[in-house]
Write an enzyme that holds these catalytic residues in place. Structure first.
Site, short mmCIF file in Angstrom:
data_model
loop_
_atom_site.label_atom_id
_atom_site.label_comp_id
_atom_site.label_asym_id
_atom_site.label_seq_id
_atom_site.Cartn_x
_atom_site.Cartn_y
_atom_site.Cartn_z
N LEU A 136 56.96 58.10 0.63
CA LEU A 136 55.80 57.22 0.62
C LEU A 136 56.29 55.86 1.10
O LEU A 136 57.43 55.47 0.86
CB LEU A 136 55.21 57.08 -0.79
CG LEU A 136 54.59 58.32 -1.43
CD1 LEU A 136 54.16 58.01 -2.86
CD2 LEU A 136 53.38 58.80 -0.63
N ASP A 137 55.42 55.12 1.77
CA ASP A 137 55.78 53.76 2.17
C ASP A 137 56.16 52.94 0.94
O ASP A 137 55.67 53.21 -0.17
CB ASP A 137 54.61 53.08 2.88
CG ASP A 137 54.28 53.70 4.22
OD1 ASP A 137 55.15 54.42 4.77
OD2 ASP A 137 53.16 53.49 4.72
N LYS A 138 56.98 51.93 1.15
CA LYS A 138 57.43 51.08 0.05
C LYS A 138 56.26 50.61 -0.83
O LYS A 138 56.33 50.67 -2.06
CB LYS A 138 58.17 49.86 0.61
CG LYS A 138 58.53 48.81 -0.43
CD LYS A 138 59.07 47.55 0.22
CE LYS A 138 59.27 46.45 -0.81
NZ LYS A 138 59.70 45.17 -0.18
N ARG A 238 47.35 54.49 7.25
CA ARG A 238 47.15 53.08 7.59
C ARG A 238 46.76 52.92 9.07
O ARG A 238 45.85 52.15 9.41
CB ARG A 238 48.42 52.29 7.27
CG ARG A 238 48.77 52.34 5.78
CD ARG A 238 50.22 51.93 5.52
NE ARG A 238 50.46 50.54 5.86
CZ ARG A 238 51.67 49.99 5.86
NH1 ARG A 238 52.73 50.73 5.57
NH2 ARG A 238 51.81 48.71 6.16
#
Length: 316
Positions: A136-138, A238
């Site tokens: 997962l993205d930060k 996103r």
């Protein structure tokens, strides 16, 4: 320091990583391949994949990243473990936690947290990604699977690659949806100019599929969306939502500027202006357990920042 080369005729047809490994640089092939994957290598000014085959006369530029530490040190970082057995863990990752070491984030990651908590981890993902099956993205919160052994890791990887893992997210986004639901099927690849970003592109882009559904609309032009992804491209949700005119609230790369907060009630405007991460949460995950073959299904509640913002939106 950048290293620049012009491809001579004898090197035409070589893979970019093999070409660079043969230039007498003081870097291993694995380091070079990692920099290629992180867009630290360009051909005629454009990032390429490790398997790219060169042509005579092309200009190759390598910008080395930071050196990777030789040893991953355990760090006392709290973990929310949703499920654990001898083969795997399911973690509810908080926003702000990087999943594994990478340039700019060699410490303070989920990997160091897992090592501190004494977890046995798979090695199939590489020396600096023990146990990490997917990411997962930060600044995306939510559910993440960690493999404890290599057979489990390989089996889970196959499930992800074949689209057998069910992944559902919720997001808060700006804008007016064109309809109540839809599917975005557009390829995603590295941005041709900004190496930190991804973009929709037919040039070296990879197939990406996102299903979306409007769950709720709020007066200030904000919507709550449910999203199901069939692929797992970097920044997929996103990028796809931004292309639809529905950028996620708080997204520093693909979002809108804070001027959108003008005209809202003070409490809501203040909350929106102070967002420090994208309002995206991986709240639902389902897969087949590699050993037992049982269907595993997990949910994670909204994190506090999203809960508080939704409460303000409902009041407004």
């Amino acid at each position: 320091m950048a290293h620049e080369f012009i491809v001579a005729a004898p090197d035409a047809g070589k893979r970019i990583d093999l070409f660079l490994a043969g230039q007498g640089l003081d870097f291993s092939r694995s380091q070079i391949k990692r920099w290629v994957e992180e867009a630290g290598v360009t051909v005629n000014g454009h990032p390429v994949r490790a398997g790219y085959r060169l042509k005579t006369g092309e200009a190759v530029v390598l910008i080395p990243g930071e050196p990777v530490p030789l040893l991953l040190e355990p760090e006392p970082i709290p973990l929310v473990i949703v499920f654990e057995d001898p083969d795997l863990l399911v973690i509810d990752k908080p926003a702000g936690l990087v999943v594994h070491p990478a340039p700019g984030h060699y410490s303070g990651t989920l990997v160091q947290a897992l090592l501190y908590h004494g977890q046995d981890l798979s090695t199939a993902g590489g020396a600096f990604r023990p146990g990490i099956v997917h990411r997962l993205d930060k600044d995306t919160s939510g559910l993440l699977i960690v493999a404890k052994n290599d057979p489990c890791h390989r089996a889970l990887t196959k499930q992800f690659q074949s689209g057998m893992v069910f992944k559902e997210y919720q997001a808060l986004a700006w804008g007016t949806p064109p309809q109540r639901q839809g599917t975005i099927n557009r390829p995603i690849g590295r941005h041709p100019i900004d190496r930190k970003k991804m973009a929709i592109t037919d040039v070296r882009g990879r197939m990406a599929l996102t299903e979306w559904l409007v769950l709720e609309e709020y007066p200030p032009g904000i919507v709550r969306l449910r999203l199901r992804i069939k692929t797992g491209r970097t920044h997929q949700i996103r990028v796809h939502l931004a292309s639809l005119g529905l950028p996620i609230l708080g997204d520093p790369l693909y979002g809108v500027k804070k001027k959108e907060c003008k005209g809202l009630n003070p409490a809501l405007a203040s909350a929106l202006a102070s967002l420090s991460r994208q309002m995206l949460h991986a709240g639902h995950l389902a897969f087949t357990h590699p050993r037992t073959q049982l269907q595993m299904e997990f949910t994670a509640p909204w994190p506090p920042d999203m809960t508080q913002l939704i409460d303000l939106l409902k009041k407004s």
